[in-house]
Design a protein around this motif. Structure first.
Motif, PDB file in Angstrom:
ATOM      1  N   MET A 129     -10.342 -72.033  16.211  1.00  0.00           N
ATOM      2  CA  MET A 129     -11.653 -72.798  15.846  1.00  0.00           C
ATOM      3  C   MET A 129     -12.228 -71.987  14.683  1.00  0.00           C
ATOM      4  O   MET A 129     -13.131 -72.619  14.011  1.00  0.00           O
ATOM      5  CB  MET A 129     -12.674 -71.979  17.036  1.00  0.00           C
ATOM      6  CG  MET A 129     -14.087 -72.976  17.143  1.00  0.00           C
ATOM      7  SD  MET A 129     -14.453 -74.898  16.789  1.00  0.00           S
ATOM      8  CE  MET A 129     -16.014 -74.919  17.313  1.00  0.00           C
ATOM      9  N   LYS A 130     -11.804 -70.622  14.587  1.00  0.00           N
ATOM     10  CA  LYS A 130     -12.767 -69.352  13.517  1.00  0.00           C
ATOM     11  C   LYS A 130     -11.373 -70.377  12.273  1.00  0.00           C
ATOM     12  O   LYS A 130     -12.661 -70.125  11.241  1.00  0.00           O
ATOM     13  CB  LYS A 130     -12.325 -68.080  13.693  1.00  0.00           C
ATOM     14  CG  LYS A 130     -13.152 -67.623  14.611  1.00  0.00           C
ATOM     15  CD  LYS A 130     -12.538 -66.145  15.298  1.00  0.00           C
ATOM     16  CE  LYS A 130     -13.728 -65.676  16.344  1.00  0.00           C
ATOM     17  NZ  LYS A 130     -13.220 -64.158  16.003  1.00  0.00           N
ATOM     18  N   LYS A 131     -10.568 -70.846  12.757  1.00  0.00           N
ATOM     19  CA  LYS A 131     -10.222 -71.123  10.922  1.00  0.00           C
ATOM     20  C   LYS A 131     -11.020 -72.118  10.546  1.00  0.00           C
ATOM     21  O   LYS A 131     -10.790 -72.077   8.702  1.00  0.00           O
ATOM     22  CB  LYS A 131      -8.657 -71.922  11.113  1.00  0.00           C
ATOM     23  CG  LYS A 131      -8.038 -70.324  11.381  1.00  0.00           C
ATOM     24  CD  LYS A 131      -5.991 -70.234  11.725  1.00  0.00           C
ATOM     25  CE  LYS A 131      -5.359 -69.077  11.436  1.00  0.00           C
ATOM     26  NZ  LYS A 131      -3.723 -68.889  11.882  1.00  0.00           N
ATOM     27  N   ILE A 132     -11.014 -73.295  11.447  1.00  0.00           N
ATOM     28  CA  ILE A 132     -11.860 -74.457  11.114  1.00  0.00           C
ATOM     29  C   ILE A 132     -12.945 -73.843  10.350  1.00  0.00           C
ATOM     30  O   ILE A 132     -13.373 -74.834   9.288  1.00  0.00           O
ATOM     31  CB  ILE A 132     -11.891 -75.418  12.500  1.00  0.00           C
ATOM     32  CG1 ILE A 132     -10.596 -76.089  12.675  1.00  0.00           C
ATOM     33  CG2 ILE A 132     -12.816 -77.198  12.126  1.00  0.00           C
ATOM     34  CD1 ILE A 132     -10.669 -76.525  13.743  1.00  0.00           C
ATOM     35  N   ILE A 133     -13.554 -72.779  11.017  1.00  0.00           N
ATOM     36  CA  ILE A 133     -15.323 -73.006  10.697  1.00  0.00           C
ATOM     37  C   ILE A 133     -14.809 -72.132   9.150  1.00  0.00           C
ATOM     38  O   ILE A 133     -15.746 -72.434   8.245  1.00  0.00           O
ATOM     39  CB  ILE A 133     -15.673 -72.178  11.641  1.00  0.00           C
ATOM     40  CG1 ILE A 133     -16.005 -72.844  12.609  1.00  0.00           C
ATOM     41  CG2 ILE A 133     -17.075 -71.254  10.095  1.00  0.00           C
ATOM     42  CD1 ILE A 133     -17.036 -71.635  14.020  1.00  0.00           C
ATOM     43  N   ALA A 134     -13.924 -71.564   9.220  1.00  0.00           N
ATOM     44  CA  ALA A 134     -13.818 -70.510   7.505  1.00  0.00           C
ATOM     45  C   ALA A 134     -13.330 -71.817   6.784  1.00  0.00           C
ATOM     46  O   ALA A 134     -14.165 -71.615   5.739  1.00  0.00           O
ATOM     47  CB  ALA A 134     -12.773 -69.810   7.413  1.00  0.00           C
ATOM     48  N   LEU A 135     -12.829 -72.860   7.064  1.00  0.00           N
ATOM     49  CA  LEU A 135     -12.319 -73.641   5.941  1.00  0.00           C
ATOM     50  C   LEU A 135     -13.517 -74.555   5.453  1.00  0.00           C
ATOM     51  O   LEU A 135     -13.345 -74.661   4.264  1.00  0.00           O
ATOM     52  CB  LEU A 135     -11.132 -74.730   6.806  1.00  0.00           C
ATOM     53  CG  LEU A 135     -10.651 -75.630   5.833  1.00  0.00           C
ATOM     54  CD1 LEU A 135     -10.202 -75.184   4.700  1.00  0.00           C
ATOM     55  CD2 LEU A 135      -9.732 -76.713   6.292  1.00  0.00           C
ATOM     56  N   CYS A 136     -14.000 -75.050   6.305  1.00  0.00           N
ATOM     57  CA  CYS A 136     -15.578 -75.545   6.437  1.00  0.00           C
ATOM     58  C   CYS A 136     -16.108 -74.983   5.284  1.00  0.00           C
ATOM     59  O   CYS A 136     -16.865 -75.238   4.275  1.00  0.00           O
ATOM     60  CB  CYS A 136     -16.394 -75.743   7.437  1.00  0.00           C
ATOM     61  SG  CYS A 136     -15.194 -77.514   8.547  1.00  0.00           S
ATOM     62  N   LEU A 137     -16.791 -74.050   5.491  1.00  0.00           N
ATOM     63  CA  LEU A 137     -17.563 -72.835   4.836  1.00  0.00           C
ATOM     64  C   LEU A 137     -16.829 -72.554   3.513  1.00  0.00           C
ATOM     65  O   LEU A 137     -17.540 -72.797   2.836  1.00  0.00           O
ATOM     66  CB  LEU A 137     -17.538 -71.853   5.463  1.00  0.00           C
ATOM     67  CG  LEU A 137     -18.738 -71.472   6.392  1.00  0.00           C
ATOM     68  CD1 LEU A 137     -18.808 -70.061   7.323  1.00  0.00           C
ATOM     69  CD2 LEU A 137     -19.785 -72.439   6.397  1.00  0.00           C
ATOM     70  N   LEU A 138     -15.818 -72.305   3.720  1.00  0.00           N
ATOM     71  CA  LEU A 138     -15.282 -72.414   1.753  1.00  0.00           C
ATOM     72  C   LEU A 138     -15.523 -74.448   0.993  1.00  0.00           C
ATOM     73  O   LEU A 138     -15.453 -73.417   0.036  1.00  0.00           O
ATOM     74  CB  LEU A 138     -13.339 -71.689   2.124  1.00  0.00           C
ATOM     75  CG  LEU A 138     -12.414 -72.262   0.662  1.00  0.00           C
ATOM     76  CD1 LEU A 138     -12.880 -70.550   0.140  1.00  0.00           C
ATOM     77  CD2 LEU A 138     -11.500 -71.500   0.848  1.00  0.00           C
ATOM     78  N   VAL A 139     -15.177 -74.739   1.731  1.00  0.00           N
ATOM     79  CA  VAL A 139     -14.817 -76.216   1.169  1.00  0.00           C
ATOM     80  C   VAL A 139     -16.624 -76.200   0.280  1.00  0.00           C
ATOM     81  O   VAL A 139     -16.777 -77.050  -0.795  1.00  0.00           O
ATOM     82  CB  VAL A 139     -14.391 -77.120   1.620  1.00  0.00           C
ATOM     83  CG1 VAL A 139     -15.252 -78.672   1.805  1.00  0.00           C
ATOM     84  CG2 VAL A 139     -13.525 -77.546   2.248  1.00  0.00           C
ATOM     85  N   ALA A 140     -17.548 -75.841   1.466  1.00  0.00           N
ATOM     86  CA  ALA A 140     -18.774 -75.875   1.352  1.00  0.00           C
ATOM     87  C   ALA A 140     -19.318 -75.322  -0.411  1.00  0.00           C
ATOM     88  O   ALA A 140     -19.750 -75.292  -0.827  1.00  0.00           O
ATOM     89  CB  ALA A 140     -19.733 -75.872   2.261  1.00  0.00           C
ATOM     90  N   PHE A 141     -18.998 -74.032   0.354  1.00  0.00           N
ATOM     91  CA  PHE A 141     -19.136 -73.266  -0.944  1.00  0.00           C
ATOM     92  C   PHE A 141     -18.263 -73.747  -2.611  1.00  0.00           C
ATOM     93  O   PHE A 141     -19.197 -73.430  -3.646  1.00  0.00           O
ATOM     94  CB  PHE A 141     -18.432 -71.282  -0.747  1.00  0.00           C
ATOM     95  CG  PHE A 141     -19.066 -70.545  -1.655  1.00  0.00           C
ATOM     96  CD1 PHE A 141     -20.463 -70.124  -1.494  1.00  0.00           C
ATOM     97  CD2 PHE A 141     -18.132 -69.954  -2.948  1.00  0.00           C
ATOM     98  CE1 PHE A 141     -20.941 -69.162  -2.937  1.00  0.00           C
ATOM     99  CE2 PHE A 141     -18.816 -69.100  -2.946  1.00  0.00           C
ATOM    100  CZ  PHE A 141     -20.384 -68.736  -3.395  1.00  0.00           C
ATOM    101  N   GLY A 142     -17.207 -73.556  -2.480  1.00  0.00           N
ATOM    102  CA  GLY A 142     -16.134 -74.491  -4.159  1.00  0.00           C
ATOM    103  C   GLY A 142     -17.027 -75.298  -4.142  1.00  0.00           C
ATOM    104  O   GLY A 142     -17.491 -75.525  -5.604  1.00  0.00           O
ATOM    105  N   GLY A 143     -17.393 -76.625  -3.463  1.00  0.00           N
ATOM    106  CA  GLY A 143     -18.564 -77.521  -4.212  1.00  0.00           C
ATOM    107  C   GLY A 143     -19.958 -77.596  -4.461  1.00  0.00           C
ATOM    108  O   GLY A 143     -19.792 -77.819  -5.344  1.00  0.00           O
ATOM    109  N   MET A 144     -20.172 -76.088  -4.327  1.00  0.00           N
ATOM    110  CA  MET A 144     -21.473 -75.517  -4.625  1.00  0.00           C
ATOM    111  C   MET A 144     -20.956 -75.460  -6.277  1.00  0.00           C
ATOM    112  O   MET A 144     -22.050 -75.230  -6.805  1.00  0.00           O
ATOM    113  CB  MET A 144     -21.945 -74.455  -3.518  1.00  0.00           C
ATOM    114  CG  MET A 144     -23.386 -74.868  -2.365  1.00  0.00           C
ATOM    115  SD  MET A 144     -24.084 -74.331  -1.840  1.00  0.00           S
ATOM    116  CE  MET A 144     -23.295 -72.760  -1.277  1.00  0.00           C
TER     117      MET A 144
END
Length: 41
Positions: free
Chosen positions: A1-16
Motif C-alpha cells: 500500500m505504501k508503495k502505491i501511495i509513493a508511486l502516485c505522489l512521485l507521478v503527481a510531482f513529476g507532472g507538476m
C-alpha cells in the motif's frame, strides 16, 4: 500500500514539474494554489 501511495505522489510531482519547466515557475504554481486555498475560507 505504501508503495502505491509513493508511486502516485512521485507521478503527481513529476507532472507538476514538467508543467512549469522551472523552479521559479513551480514557486508561482505553489503560490497560486495557496492563494486559491486562502480564498476558499
Amino acid at each position: 500500500m505504501k508503495k502505491i501511495i509513493a508511486l502516485c505522489l512521485l507521478v503527481a510531482f513529476g507532472g507538476m514539474l514538467s508543467a512549469c519547466n522551472t523552479v521559479k515557475g513551480f514557486g508561482k504554481d505553489v503560490e497560486h494554489v495557496g492563494e486559491k486555498m486562502q480564498g476558499s475560507k
